[in-house]
Design a protein around this motif. Structure first.
Motif, mmCIF file in Angstrom:
data_model
loop_
_atom_site.group_PDB
_atom_site.id
_atom_site.type_symbol
_atom_site.label_atom_id
_atom_site.label_comp_id
_atom_site.label_asym_id
_atom_site.label_seq_id
_atom_site.Cartn_x
_atom_site.Cartn_y
_atom_site.Cartn_z
ATOM 1 N N LEU A 63 0.846 -1.204 0.000
ATOM 2 C CA LEU A 63 0.000 0.000 0.000
ATOM 3 C C LEU A 63 0.875 1.246 0.000
ATOM 4 C CD1 LEU A 63 -2.723 1.519 0.371
ATOM 5 C CD2 LEU A 63 -2.367 1.277 2.842
ATOM 6 N N GLY A 64 1.901 1.234 0.851
ATOM 7 C CA GLY A 64 2.838 2.352 0.954
ATOM 8 C C GLY A 64 4.097 1.810 1.595
ATOM 9 N N ALA A 65 5.066 2.680 1.877
ATOM 10 C CA ALA A 65 6.331 2.213 2.450
ATOM 11 C C ALA A 65 6.084 1.487 3.770
ATOM 12 C CB ALA A 65 7.271 3.391 2.681
ATOM 13 N N GLY A 66 6.436 0.219 3.828
ATOM 14 C CA GLY A 66 6.295 -0.556 5.056
ATOM 15 C C GLY A 66 4.852 -0.925 5.401
ATOM 16 N N LEU A 67 3.947 -0.823 4.414
ATOM 17 C CA LEU A 67 2.524 -1.129 4.655
ATOM 18 C C LEU A 67 2.043 -2.133 3.609
ATOM 19 C CD1 LEU A 67 1.336 2.566 5.144
ATOM 20 C CD2 LEU A 67 1.881 0.904 6.943
ATOM 21 N N TYR A 68 1.502 -3.257 4.072
ATOM 22 C CA TYR A 68 1.120 -4.325 3.154
ATOM 23 C C TYR A 68 -0.275 -4.868 3.435
ATOM 24 C CZ TYR A 68 5.865 -4.248 1.517
ATOM 25 O OH TYR A 68 7.045 -3.830 0.973
ATOM 26 N N THR A 69 -0.958 -5.247 2.350
ATOM 27 C CA THR A 69 -2.226 -5.973 2.441
ATOM 28 C C THR A 69 -1.929 -7.456 2.271
ATOM 29 O OG1 THR A 69 -3.487 -4.150 1.492
ATOM 30 C CG2 THR A 69 -4.459 -6.347 1.300
ATOM 31 N N PHE A 70 -2.526 -8.278 3.117
ATOM 32 C CA PHE A 70 -2.449 -9.721 2.918
ATOM 33 C C PHE A 70 -3.581 -10.150 2.001
ATOM 34 C CE2 PHE A 70 0.424 -9.608 6.399
ATOM 35 C CZ PHE A 70 1.207 -10.740 6.256
ATOM 36 N N LEU A 71 -3.258 -10.795 0.890
ATOM 37 C CA LEU A 71 -4.273 -11.346 -0.006
ATOM 38 C C LEU A 71 -4.676 -12.728 0.536
ATOM 39 C CD1 LEU A 71 -2.839 -10.146 -3.425
ATOM 40 C CD2 LEU A 71 -4.518 -9.068 -1.924
ATOM 41 N N PRO A 72 -5.755 -13.333 -0.012
ATOM 42 C CA PRO A 72 -6.297 -14.550 0.628
ATOM 43 C C PRO A 72 -5.281 -15.648 0.932
ATOM 44 C CG PRO A 72 -7.789 -13.756 -1.049
ATOM 45 C CD PRO A 72 -6.564 -12.893 -1.138
ATOM 46 N N PHE A 73 -4.404 -15.978 -0.021
ATOM 47 C CA PHE A 73 -3.488 -17.090 0.245
ATOM 48 C C PHE A 73 -2.350 -16.701 1.190
ATOM 49 C CE2 PHE A 73 -3.989 -21.267 -1.959
ATOM 50 C CZ PHE A 73 -5.363 -21.152 -2.066
ATOM 51 N N GLY A 74 -1.982 -15.422 1.190
ATOM 52 C CA GLY A 74 -1.001 -14.955 2.180
ATOM 53 C C GLY A 74 -1.599 -15.024 3.566
ATOM 54 N N LEU A 75 -2.866 -14.634 3.657
ATOM 55 C CA LEU A 75 -3.546 -14.647 4.952
ATOM 56 C C LEU A 75 -3.739 -16.074 5.467
ATOM 57 C CD1 LEU A 75 -4.825 -12.866 7.111
ATOM 58 C CD2 LEU A 75 -7.005 -13.076 5.902
ATOM 59 N N ARG A 76 -4.023 -17.003 4.555
ATOM 60 C CA ARG A 76 -4.175 -18.414 4.993
ATOM 61 C C ARG A 76 -2.892 -18.908 5.653
ATOM 62 N NH1 ARG A 76 -8.332 -21.453 1.459
ATOM 63 N NH2 ARG A 76 -7.176 -23.320 2.052
ATOM 64 N N ALA A 77 -1.748 -18.589 5.052
ATOM 65 C CA ALA A 77 -0.472 -19.037 5.622
ATOM 66 C C ALA A 77 -0.212 -18.322 6.952
ATOM 67 C CB ALA A 77 0.661 -18.766 4.633
ATOM 68 N N LEU A 78 -0.516 -17.034 6.981
ATOM 69 C CA LEU A 78 -0.315 -16.266 8.213
ATOM 70 C C LEU A 78 -1.146 -16.834 9.360
ATOM 71 C CD1 LEU A 78 0.917 -13.703 9.535
ATOM 72 C CD2 LEU A 78 -1.174 -12.510 8.883
#
Ligand SMILES: [Zn+2]
Length: 581
Positions: free
Chosen positions: A38-53
């Motif tokens: 989204l911006g420097a040091g700011l991220y959105t987790f998409l569905p498969f990233g969130l599943r792993a998280l």
């Protein structure tokens, strides 16, 4: 359960390596469609990233609960006053996000929660009967990093598991620490990570003892040393090391001699001029410690570790002197300081003990002196270990040799003592009727960072290689030709059967060329992939590809479910065995 169909998912894989990403795990998080910036040091987790998280979180939660810790959830917004009570508003002022509410009250976006949890315990605990107590949470933290980078490794907001133990006595506090230490070993092992446990500095936390859990990786931001013989390992900030023997230089025993060195200030320039190794120089740095100038000497090939130096001096503050101060105390401009004839306290690094035949500044512009015997020619106030350890140094615990490594810190355990409980009034009434401060420990795991560390440690040129326990799904069913009806029927039946036995399946039924699907499958890196196509069906078999080994197996259709379950179990077991070894 509805099958996870790729065409109905949001897994936006990328062919190109994104320019912003410097290290493999960051590139793969983006390329495999797991996160977006989204911006420097700011991220959105998409569905498969969130599943792993979520899987990493689940492992952390299970092991914390198993160790007897109790889950709570504290606010991310804190009143500024509580941070001032411990003095940490000042200590951490560079990384704290400061905001104001509509009534102009000052608030802090929490970078960590020692203050908040201690305040809670101060109100809720009053008797030794309520101890020990260990409270944890899995929650978003905020830090105003100067240089956010490497994706989730150093972000401005990140998910952390933080736990805080409260005990009545030292033995109890040691036991709480040990429980967390053991739980951390289990957590990282279950995540499929190989970690190195190192001694660490307690830094801004205060406290007496701490260990870091490091994932060894060239891209790691932390330096560490490990002994090639014993189990000694330490963060570079903390690491001790020894020189087996002082180096022998020419000119030993001769009288000090002044040499004109116009304009030569740096170690490189001076050692080049004298055609000597940098280690022959004695580097003299002038510091101001609690307002008083002091000289710190280290061998020319080493750097001052200011954390160790400040501890050796026992001062609160330590800053490099400005040029005016340097000129006042040495009589020479910057670059020509030396220990001989200095009138201020002179602290020498332990590795300078017995230094003879050395070269150093003459405390005079454009001049150095050689044949310096430190004991003979200078008045050293004290020797202490305050240089950084280097590759090839001796181990402080055994006759072995130290090697330097890079690592990613994924966990950290601290013994805090009573600093916070005293400042914030977390007291309990003992069996003897005495009021005493709780003895604390604090324990952190960077959950989002752990997820990225898994990828940093487990990937190849084609993509991620997920360990089974944290993979966003366990099996991918890949339909080679979505126009071929028998294949479609076989694939859908297979997906249903795999889900029937409780497996997590991703079904790639997209109208894409097989090559694209194969590439995406390797990139996303689920542990097992089953290719469903005409050629296999003609033989009554499915082609199974094991991501980790790259093996391809033909499995008869009738035993496919059984075979997949057995292979997943084997992958979990092999990983565990590797960890034990
Ligand atoms: Zn050793």
């Amino acid at each position: 359960m509805e099958a996870v169909r790729w065409s109905r998912q949001l897994i936006p894989t990328l062919r190109e390596v994104p320019q912003e990403a410097e290290i493999p795990s960051h590139q793969l998080l983006l390329r495999a469609g797991l996160i977006r910036k989204l911006g420097a040091g700011l991220y959105t987790f998409l569905p498969f990233g969130l599943r792993a998280l979520r899987k990493v979180e689940r492992i952390v939660r299970e092991e914390m609960n198993r160790a007897g810790a109790l889950e709570i959830l504290m606010p991310a917004l804190h009143p500024k006053e509580i941070w001032e009570q411990t003095g940490r508003f000042e200590v951490l002022k560079d990384v704290i996000f400061k905001i104001r509410d509509r009534q102009d009250r000052a608030l802090v976006l929490g970078p960590t929660h020692e203050e908040i949890v201690t305040d809670l315990v101060a109100h809720e605990v009053s008797s030794y009967r309520q101890l020990p107590l260990n409270l944890y949470q899995i929650q978003m933290k905020f830090r105003d990093e100067i240089r956010p980078r490497f994706g989730l490794m150093r972000a401005k907001e990140f998910i952390m598991k933080d736990a805080y133990s409260f005990d009545a006595d030292d033995a109890g506090a040691d036991e709480s620490y040990r429980k967390m230490y053991d739980a951390y070993q289990r957590i990282f092992r279950r995540c499929g990570l190989r970690t190195k446990i190192v001694e660490a500095d307690t830094g801004a936390m205060g406290g007496s003892s701490s260990h870091e859990f490091m994932v060894l990786a060239d891209a790691g931001e932390d330096g560490l040393v490990e002994c090639d013989t014993c189990s000694y390992a330490a963060n570079l900030e903390r690491a001790e090391s020894v020189l087996r023997a002082p180096p022998a230089f020419e000119g030993v025993g001769r009288a000090v001699e002044k040499v004109s060195t116009p304009g030569l200030r740096s170690v490189e320039e001076v050692s080049g001029f004298f055609q000597s190794p940098p280690s022959r120089l004695i580097k003299t740095l002038i510091y101001v410690a609690d307002g008083q100038p002091v000289a710190a000497l280290v061998p020319g090939n080493r750097d001052v570790n200011e954390i160790k130096l400040r501890r050796a001096l026992g001062t609160k503050t330590l800053i490099l002197a400005d040029p005016v101060t340097i000129e006042r105390v040495t009589g020479a401009p910057v670059g020509f300081a030396g220990p001989v004839g200095l009138k201020i306290p002179v602290h020498a690094d332990l590795k300078l003990r017995g230094y003879r035949g050395a070269i150093t500044g003459a405390n005079q512009a454009d001049a150095h002196i050689r044949h310096v015997d430190l004991e003979r020619d200078a008045r050293v106030t004290a020797y202490a270990d305050f240089s950084y350890a280097m590759e090839g140094d001796g181990c402080p615990r055994c006759p072995g040799m130290l090697r330097t490594r890079r690592g990613i810190e994924v966990g950290h355990v601290f013994k805090l003592g009573t600093k916070y409980s005293e400042l914030l009034g977390a007291m309990y009434l003992g069996a003897d009727g005495q009021k005493k401060p709780c003895i604390m420990g604090c324990y952190g795991i960077g959950v989002t960072r752990t997820l990225q560390a898994v990828i940093e440690q487990s990937h190849d040129d084609q993509g991620i290689i997920w360990p089974v326990p944290v993979a966003p799904a366990e099996v991918e069913v890949l339909l080679i030709n979505e126009q071929h009806e028998a294949s479609v029927r076989a694939a859908e039946k297979l997906v249903a059967e795999l889900e029937e036995v409780g497996l997590e399946v991703l079904y790639d039924e997209r109208a894409e060329r097989p090559g694209v699907k194969f590439k995406d499958a390797d990139l996303l890196g689920l542990p097992l992939r089953i290719n469903v196509g005409e050629r296999g069906l003609a033989k009554g078999a499915f082609e199974v590809r094991v991501r980790q080994s790259g093996e391809t197996l033909m499995i008869p259709m009738e035993s496919i479910v059984e075979s997949i379950c057995a292979q997943l179990a084997e992958l979990r077991r092999a990983r565990g065995a590797e960890e034990q070894g």
